[in-house]
Design an enzyme around this catalytic site. Structure first.
Site, PDB file in Angstrom:
ATOM      1  N   GLU A  89      28.384   9.070  12.572  1.00  0.00           N
ATOM      2  CA  GLU A  89      28.516   8.724  13.997  1.00  0.00           C
ATOM      3  C   GLU A  89      29.841   9.237  14.529  1.00  0.00           C
ATOM      4  O   GLU A  89      30.519   8.553  15.278  1.00  0.00           O
ATOM      5  CB  GLU A  89      28.457   7.198  14.194  1.00  0.00           C
ATOM      6  CG  GLU A  89      27.065   6.629  14.140  1.00  0.00           C
ATOM      7  CD  GLU A  89      26.365   6.678  15.478  1.00  0.00           C
ATOM      8  OE1 GLU A  89      27.031   6.851  16.507  1.00  0.00           O
ATOM      9  OE2 GLU A  89      25.138   6.572  15.488  1.00  0.00           O
ATOM     10  N   SER A 125      27.470  18.361  15.523  1.00  0.00           N
ATOM     11  CA  SER A 125      27.252  17.432  16.624  1.00  0.00           C
ATOM     12  C   SER A 125      27.850  17.925  17.929  1.00  0.00           C
ATOM     13  O   SER A 125      28.285  17.144  18.754  1.00  0.00           O
ATOM     14  CB  SER A 125      27.832  16.059  16.271  1.00  0.00           C
ATOM     15  OG  SER A 125      27.214  15.583  15.116  1.00  0.00           O
ATOM     16  N   THR A 166      21.892  15.492  16.105  1.00  0.00           N
ATOM     17  CA  THR A 166      22.571  16.455  15.217  1.00  0.00           C
ATOM     18  C   THR A 166      21.613  17.558  14.742  1.00  0.00           C
ATOM     19  O   THR A 166      20.446  17.306  14.514  1.00  0.00           O
ATOM     20  CB  THR A 166      23.148  15.711  14.006  1.00  0.00           C
ATOM     21  OG1 THR A 166      23.999  14.692  14.497  1.00  0.00           O
ATOM     22  CG2 THR A 166      23.933  16.628  13.089  1.00  0.00           C
ATOM     23  N   GLN A 181      50.661 -11.999  -9.915  1.00  0.00           N
ATOM     24  CA  GLN A 181      51.042 -11.990  -8.506  1.00  0.00           C
ATOM     25  C   GLN A 181      50.428 -10.804  -7.779  1.00  0.00           C
ATOM     26  O   GLN A 181      50.066 -10.906  -6.613  1.00  0.00           O
ATOM     27  CB  GLN A 181      52.553 -11.957  -8.402  1.00  0.00           C
ATOM     28  CG  GLN A 181      53.041 -12.623  -7.144  1.00  0.00           C
ATOM     29  CD  GLN A 181      54.516 -12.926  -7.205  1.00  0.00           C
ATOM     30  OE1 GLN A 181      55.319 -12.028  -7.359  1.00  0.00           O
ATOM     31  NE2 GLN A 181      54.862 -14.183  -7.068  1.00  0.00           N
ATOM     32  N   THR A 237      33.111  11.577  12.728  1.00  0.00           N
ATOM     33  CA  THR A 237      34.145  11.290  11.731  1.00  0.00           C
ATOM     34  C   THR A 237      35.354  10.710  12.448  1.00  0.00           C
ATOM     35  O   THR A 237      35.507  10.875  13.667  1.00  0.00           O
ATOM     36  CB  THR A 237      34.591  12.579  11.015  1.00  0.00           C
ATOM     37  OG1 THR A 237      35.094  13.466  12.013  1.00  0.00           O
ATOM     38  CG2 THR A 237      33.435  13.237  10.285  1.00  0.00           C
ATOM     39  N   PHE A 262      16.887   8.311  16.523  1.00  0.00           N
ATOM     40  CA  PHE A 262      17.599   9.038  17.567  1.00  0.00           C
ATOM     41  C   PHE A 262      18.008  10.379  16.969  1.00  0.00           C
ATOM     42  O   PHE A 262      18.700  10.430  15.955  1.00  0.00           O
ATOM     43  CB  PHE A 262      18.834   8.265  18.027  1.00  0.00           C
ATOM     44  CG  PHE A 262      19.487   8.872  19.229  1.00  0.00           C
ATOM     45  CD1 PHE A 262      19.124   8.473  20.516  1.00  0.00           C
ATOM     46  CD2 PHE A 262      20.459   9.851  19.085  1.00  0.00           C
ATOM     47  CE1 PHE A 262      19.720   9.045  21.627  1.00  0.00           C
ATOM     48  CE2 PHE A 262      21.052  10.429  20.204  1.00  0.00           C
ATOM     49  CZ  PHE A 262      20.681  10.030  21.470  1.00  0.00           C
ATOM     50  N   ALA A 263      17.536  11.486  17.577  1.00  0.00           N
ATOM     51  CA  ALA A 263      17.755  12.796  16.968  1.00  0.00           C
ATOM     52  C   ALA A 263      18.617  13.666  17.870  1.00  0.00           C
ATOM     53  O   ALA A 263      18.200  14.086  18.950  1.00  0.00           O
ATOM     54  CB  ALA A 263      16.410  13.467  16.707  1.00  0.00           C
TER      55      ALA A 263
END
Lengths: 251, 380, 377
Positions: free
Chosen positions: B363, B131, B125, B276, B365, B122-123
């Site tokens: 996808e 984006s 960017t 602990q 930020t 899928f292109a």
């Protein structure tokens, strides 16, 4: 020819945790014994080689109706089940009777396959018992099967040799775990599993009385606790000496 | 609510887990080093139908829903993030064809991309513009009954595999964005060197160059000028895949730390029993993983039941941010449990460390997705 | 898997929300100031079945299960944290009795709570802490009675008549057991109420037991079940708290959301500023995660036969939700700026309420070691 595979429902052993020296079974999904899955794989390979129909038989609690999808997803064509919550922890002779009755409902049987032992108790009794009840020949420790018309050539894996035998069909075969590697079911097979034909019988249909003491309860099945000797060594030399003294190695 | 997995869901999860344990785990380190996944793995995954879990049976899919998809991705990603990246991006392509494609397009592209032999890209960017859909510089020009595509795309996963690619480009006449399906390696299609990314190796990333690529008119995806709708759907399904993926990474980090804490001793006692703060680390990871898990599974369920794309986008964006950010936190805690050993490539946590940081960066930020989700939540 | 509330659960949610907004909201400041849940609210909750959501119908409860309970309590606590704690402790008392009580005990105390006027309490913690092995309260067998002596600390709803489950050590065997004490019986007295920082409204005091006579038939469970009873109580308390502080998160979310739209800065609502929008999304995201965790523990409680086994999961949920509530309050406070500090704004109360969660029913650090110990077993 119908190939029958008997499988036993057990908790998924990989997901069982031990707490306070007791297995925790809450929330552990049910599955089939691992050698049972080898038996099923054997059946599927025989079917792929020579055609036929693979039928899974099993007796267990109501959950079995869901669990059997795993076998149907892997490629079995049909299932014959006895469902009853009283069927937990039943003893091998009872299982054998139930399964023998199921087998009697199936026509045109060629081979009846069992895993060498179940995933939980590993008594290894049910296969031979059924052969006895049905009056069929039985071959154990099977590591290879070759179909020859109305017979099979079977390789038995014995401790230090292999024995090859020939037996007329129908016959009961109990197979070894290393005979094959079970396949992983594909997504659509998984989704179609629920739609494959299932014959479900009640215990009453078979005329067995489950009440009473025909059960085996496992009290404990832990490895014996090892008492470590806790020998301290400072260097390689001392280690070798210690191993010699303990008789682990010899000069 | 019914939070038990159905038998079918459980079996799909198990199939993925068994496959991963048997086929992927032994070569995961090699995949990381070589940045390459052997073809046999894809074919075997294709045979198990792991590429088509949520898609209609009519086009070769499993029709098992997105919850099952997330369950499977989680298991695969636990063993190797790169493999999960390839499947996730392939699924993005399949999702948009499934949503917008004509019958013909579906028949042509969907079945082949579920076999593992062809893989979708899928292109969207681009190098100069990031984006931002309004600044697309890839253009198409109508020429008779075809379009001519020119321009560059950046950071395109799976661009080096055979198979189709969805491209978002601007129509030079109308100035509107449309989506097109092209065959990779057609005339005019070329690739950069692979980007050398920090983690999720095996999931290959390239820049793509289009030089007068000819696209038949029948390859417009959806209506001409509605490319941004296609983009929106792609964004939703991309985030579903990534939520499952980084859930798997988080689980892997947790399991590594737990095993390490049990096995590593300090003065004769396992560190998990002695200290602990190690115990608290383990509890923190378990708690955070649990929260991620229910968020991700809930997203799968939502994708199977909710039809409103805005609601789904909101859920997908929130879940992806939550899961990927929390996965980074979990990895940091797991790293802490490992001490200096965690820095050594001999330990799996070192690889996970490179994988996990990819989550919040791709996808969309986290800050960008929050802006997007805020728009939907605040309704303005 | 199905992440959907049933129609019945949706209706419980709606009823709780409407009742809280209509009947509790107007009294919230009064509840705070007087540190007391008004009688009319208690009666209202009882009439609508919201007081006894998980109790079985045959004892007059709503039979809504724990999933119904968390869904309902979230909405009540969204309006008032104090009412939330009040209702949660009622659940704690009734559940403890429901799990290990005899039929007679259940008939008497559950029905008396759901249908009558009783409000139960549970008393475990003591001035020396909440470690069950260090309990100093004793029960001494004397014929067909036990004689209880000791002091209990931080006990809720001690001012109402009704049963109180007291955990005490058997003076002869050293075993811990639960005993049902009728509050205000001879030898029962309470301190002045503690003045809590937040989540105010449910009466909290110390309890003094001096030669309190309890019939043998009021012991909960068999003598060797005491520790299991205690585990059930501990798990249940955490389920209640998870729902309360989920409600607290929801309240902070609503407040910050609305404020961001109303408040104008430089000529536009502050919701137009990216940092504020970010805050709203962070809250939404954290709320979703906390909600899923809480609803899931409700589901788990309904589907786990042995409730003592819920300790680990309920602890994890409680830590997660209460710590998240504090985070969310802090973020929401930022949206408000100085206004959030003013008592005129609900936000100030929500903020004070939030910090109560991580401190009670086991601090986060203590509970994490409990969770980890369970995982290493």
């Amino acid at each position: 020819m119908n190939i029958v595979v008997a499988m036993k429902q057990i908790p998924d052993l990989q997901q069982v945790r031990i707490r306070n020296r007791q297995p925790v079974l809450d929330g552990v999904p049910m599955t089939f014994g691992s050698i049972d899955k080898n038996a099923l794989e054997t059946a599927l390979q025989l079917k792929e080689a020579a055609g036929g129909n693979v039928i899974v038989i099993s007796a267990g609690t109501e959950e079995l109706e869901d669990t059997v999808k795993e076998a149907l997803a892997a490629g079995a064509d049909e299932a014959y089940l006895v469902l009853d919550d009283e069927l937990e922890n039943i003893e091998s002779s009872v299982s054998a009777h139930l399964l023998a009755e199921l087998i009697k409902q199936i026509e045109n049987i060629g081979i009846i396959l069992f895993g060498e032992g179940s995933g939980d108790n590993y008594s290894g009794q049910v296969g031979p018992r059924i052969a006895e009840i049905l009056g069929l020949p039985e071959v154990g420790y099977v590591c290879d099967i070759e179909l020859e018309d109305s017979r099979v050539k079977v390789t038995r894996s014995l401790e230090d040799c292999e024995e090859i035998v020939r037996v007329n069909l129908p016959a009961v075969l109990t197979i070894m775990a290393d005979i094959n590697e079970p396949r992983i079911p594909s997504v659509t097979q998984i989704l179609k599993a629920g739609k494959k034909p299932k014959q479900i019988l009640e215990v009453e249909d078979i005329g067995l009385d489950l009440k009473g003491d025909k059960k085996i309860i496992t009290l404990s099945s832990l490895a014996p606790e090892n008492k470590r000797k806790q020998i301290t060594v400072k260097n390689g030399e001392e280690l070798v000496d210690a191993l010699l003294t303990e008789g682990v190695i010899r000069r | 609510m019914d939070l038990r997995l159905s038998k079918e869901e459980e079996l799909i999860q198990k199939a993925a887990r068994d496959f991963a344990d048997k086929m992927i785990v032994p070569i995961a380190e090699l995949i990381d080093q070589d940045n390459h996944i052997p073809e046999e793995i894809f074919e075997a995954l294709g045979d198990l139908e792991m590429f088509g879990i949520p898609f209609p049976e009519a086009y070769g899919g499993g029709e098992a829903g997105y919850l099952s998809y997330i369950l499977a991705i989680e298991e695969l990603a636990k063993a190797c993030a790169g493999i999960a990246v390839v499947i996730s991006v392939n699924s993005v392509g399949l999702s948009v064809i499934n949503a917008f494609g004509t019958e013909e397009q579906k028949k042509k592209y969907m079945p082949e991309c579920m076999t593992g032999k062809k893989i979708f890209s899928f292109a969207f960017t681009e190098p100069g513009t990031g984006s931002d859909p309004k600044q697309l510089s890839c253009t198409v020009t109508k020429a008779g009954d075809s379009y001519i595509l020119n321009g560059n795309k950046r950071f395109i996963t799976n661009a080096g595999f055979q198979g189709p690619m969805v491209v978002i480009a601007k129509d030079s006449e109308t100035d509107k964005a449309s989506a097109f399906v092209i065959d990779k390696f057609c005339e005019g299609y070329s690739l950069s060197e692979q980007w050398n990314k920090i983690g999720a190796h095996g999931g290959p990333l390239y820049d793509v160059y289009f030089d007068n690529v000819k696209i038949p008119e029948g390859n417009v995806l959806g209506r001409s000028g509605e490319g941004l709708w296609v983009l929106k759907v792609a964004m939703i399904y991309g985030k579903i895949g990534l939520s499952g993926l980084f859930l798997g990474t988080a689980k892997a980090a947790y399991e590594e730390a737990l095993a390490y804490a049990k096995q590593k001793t300090h003065r004769g006692q396992p560190i998990g029993a002695k200290f602990q703060h190690i115990q608290i680390s383990i509890a923190d990871m378990a708690m955070k993983y649990n929260a991620c898990r229910w968020s991700a599974y809930n997203l799968g369920f939502t994708a199977d039941t909710v039809k409103d794309p805005n609601q789904l986008l909101r859920e997908a964006a929130l879940t992806k941010v939550f899961v990927s950010e929390t996965a980074v936190e979990i990895c940091k805690i797991a790293m802490g449990v490992h001490g200096s050993y965690g820095l050594m490539k001999d330990y799996k946590i070192a690889r996970l460390w490179g994988d996990v940081i990819i989550g919040p960066q791709v996808e969309g930020t986290s800050p960008l997705l929050k802006i997007l989700a805020a728009g939907i939540i605040l309704g303005d | 898997m199905e992440f959907k509330l049933s129609k019945e659960q949706e209706l419980i949610q709606k009823t709780a929300k409407e009742y809280a907004e209509k009947a509790i909201e107007p009294l919230v400041n009064q509840i705070e100031d007087e540190n007391r849940v008004p009688d009319e609210v208690i009666e209202g909750l009882r009439e609508l079945g919201l007081l006894c959501l998980p109790v079985e119908e045959k004892y007059g409860g709503a039979g809504a299960g724990f999933e119904g309970f968390v869904v309902g309590l979230e909405q009540l606590a969204r309006v008032s944290g104090g009412v939330g704690i009040f209702v949660s402790v009622v659940m704690l008392g009734t559940s403890t009795i429901a799990v290990h009580g005899t039929e007679e005990q259940k008939e008497k105390y559950l029905t008396g709570t759901c249908k009558g006027s009783w409000i139960p309490s549970v008393a475990m913690t003591e001035p020396d802490g909440a470690d069950p092995r260090m309990l100093k309260t004793t029960a001494k067998k004397d014929g067909d009675h036990f004689i209880l002596n000791g002091t209990k600390r931080f006990i809720t709803n001690t001012n109402f008549a009704g049963p109180m489950v007291v955990f005490a050590k058997d003076a002869d065997t050293g075993r811990i057991n639960g005993y049902i004490v009728d509050k205000f019986c001879e030898g029962y007295s309470i301190s002045e109420p503690w003045d809590k920082l937040g989540s105010k409204g449910a009466f909290l005091s110390d309890v003094y037991l001096k030669d309190v006579k309890v019939p043998v038939s009021n012991m909960l469970g068999t003598p060797d079940e005491g520790f299991q009873t205690l585990k059930v109580t501990m798990a249940m308390g955490k389920i209640g708290l998870s729902a309360i502080y989920l409600g607290n998160i929801l309240a902070a979310y609503d407040e910050a959301f609305n404020y961001s739209k109303d408040r104008i800065y430089l000529g536009k609502p502050i919701s137009q500023f990216e940092s504020v929008r970010n805050s709203i999304v962070d809250i939404a995201m954290k709320y979703e995660a906390a909600k899923l965790m809480t609803y899931r523990i409700g589901y788990l409680a309904d589907n786990t036969a042995n409730k003592a086994k819920l300790v680990k999961d309920s602890a994890m949920t409680k830590i997660f939700v209460t710590e998240t509530a504090v985070d969310v309050s802090r973020i929401a406070m930022n949206v408000f700026g100085s206004y959030g500090l003013m008592k005129d704004y609900k936000m100030s109360r929500i903020y004070r309420d939030a910090i109560v969660g991580p401190q009670i029913e086991g601090t986060a650090n203590l509970l994490k070691t409990v969770v980890a110990t369970d995982m290493y077993k």
